[in-house]
Enzyme design. Structure first.
Site: not given
Ligand code: PMT
Length: 405
Positions: A213, A282, A292, A309-310, A326, A340, A344
């Site tokens: 990302n 995710d 390759k 999910d850490i 975050f 969240k 969480k």
């Protein structure tokens, strides 16, 4: 002198335990009184073998308490009154035995009993032989205490009373006073340990390609540096970025979400605060091919699996650190951020708008910060300044939570 202002009239309970460094506690008491603090001294039995209570009585002009069940002392202030009176409890020197007792929650003398009874922040200035400090039992005790929010000042390296040279010397009284004064400086995290994750993760498709990302790591690195500047011991677990290594105490570079999970989980319980600023993938390819992938087919489908999910895993730890997540959102920021926070089980969430040139890979950012029962807006600022504001808020909320627990 900043600490002269910050310590003025602060009620400091100075605990002294039995080690050669007990003589330094006399200088500490003198400096604290000189900075305008009200100082009450409680000595362990061992400490009185190294230095007389009368020394502290003369320096603080207050009676010195040594016995839990001494009716004379109890008449002055009993352990509950002392525990309530203190705005901070500082034990200097703190022996290996003292650390072990505090970790276990033993209450077999006045000092350990009032440490259990107080809600004031607890600071320890350990002092011992270097082998005793390095012993895995002492190291584990120190880690567990830090993870509970106890602040450690030192020990320092140098000549030890036993004739050895190494890590174990009590921090200089001036440094101890500085760290203590830091408690009353806004946003200060003196003596606390903070674990930060930053940057993107890369999920391998084959040996040469990956999914990732747009995270540059700038926000997470700024958070790590701001935590360090606020006095914390900082570990930064970072995905791959182009940034130079920041000035932190431990720097761990990982690549994938699974590696980040492993690095964070191995350390989380030993930290007082965890801040998840990383943009963790995710989803990751089900299996990275060994060679390759050739461009023979007209289309290519990748099967992805959800990564672990850490943040949620850290927040689910039995002895979890104060956990800050975050939230990167392109719409409905408040709803998603609050969702969240509760889904969480976080202590705080810092939400930012992303997409359309916001958040990712920018030098500036803005945050909406939510915690159970509260919200604060941190307006657009360069990421380092924004991170400093966020850390001040985290320190504030962490202190409130520590008082409650
Ligand atoms: O790195 P920069 O270029 O400076 O950009 C900063 C940033 C936009 C990346 C940063 O401010 C930010 O928002 N980081 C979190 C990005 C993110 O993954 O948000 P999320 O809403 O998808 O995830 C919510 C939280 O769960 C985050 O704390 C994330 O670290 C955590 N998470 C997500 C997935 C996963 N598998 N494990 C996690 O721990």
């Amino acid at each position: 002198m900043t600490h002269q202002i910050t310590l003025q009239n602060k009620r400091i309970l100075l605990g002294v335990t039995g080690g050669v460094a007990a003589y330094k506690a006399a200088e500490l008491a003198r400096l604290l009184c000189g900075a305008g603090a009200q100082v009450r001294v409680v000595m362990s039995g061992g400490a009185t073998a190294f230095i007389a209570p009368l020394t502290f009585q003369a320096l603080t002009r207050q009676p010195v308490a040594t016995e839990l069940l001494d009716s004379g002392q109890e008449a002055v202030m009993n352990h509950i009154e002392l525990a309530r009176w203190a705005e901070a409890v500082l034990i200097a020197p703190a022996t290996a035995h003292c650390l072990a007792k505090l970790r276990l929650g033993l209450a077999d003398d006045l000092l350990s009993t009032l440490c259990l009874a107080t809600v004031a922040p607890l600071l320890l200035a350990p002092a011992m032989n270097s082998a005793m400090w390095a012993n895995p039992a002492t190291q584990e005790n120190a880690r567990v205490l830090q993870a509970r929010g106890v602040r450690l000042i030192g020990p320092e390296a140098g000549d030890l009373a036993c004739g050895e040279v190494g890590l174990g010397r009590m921090a200089a009284p001036e440094a101890v006073v500085e760290a203590l004064a830091g408690l009353w400086q806004p946003g200060c995290l003196a003596g606390l340990s903070v674990l930060v994750s930053a940057g993107p993760t890369r999920e391998a498709i084959d040996p040469v390609r990956f999914l990732s990302n747009r995270s540059s790591g700038k926000m997470g690195y700024a958070v790590a540096e701001a935590a360090r500047a606020a006095g914390a011991r900082v570990c930064l677990v970072s995905g791959p970025t182009a940034l130079p290594p920041p000035a932190v105490d431990e720097y761990v570079v990982v690549e994938s979400a699974a590696e980040m999970m492993q690095a964070v989980m191995a350390r989380a319980a030993a930290h007082a605060i965890y801040i998840g600023a990383a943009a963790v993938a995710d989803y990751a390819p089900q299996q990275a091919g060994p060679g390759k992938i050739k461009k023979t087919a007209a289309t290519l489908s990748l099967e992805l699996h959800k990564t672990q999910d850490i943040l949620a895993a850290v927040a689910a730890l039995p002895d979890k650190p104060f956990t800050v997540g975050f939230a990167a959102e392109t719409h409905d920021l408040e709803n998603y951020a609050r969702a969240k926070l509760s889904a969480k089980n976080l202590d705080m969430v810092a939400a930012n708008w992303v997409g359309q040139n916001l958040g990712f890979d920018r030098d500036e950012n803005a945050l909406e910060v939510y915690w159970p029962g509260g919200h604060r807006q941190l307006p657009t600022a360069p990421k380092p300044a924004l991170a400093a504001d966020l850390l001040r808020l985290i320190a504030e909320r962490f202190a409130v939570q520590t008082m409650k627990n």
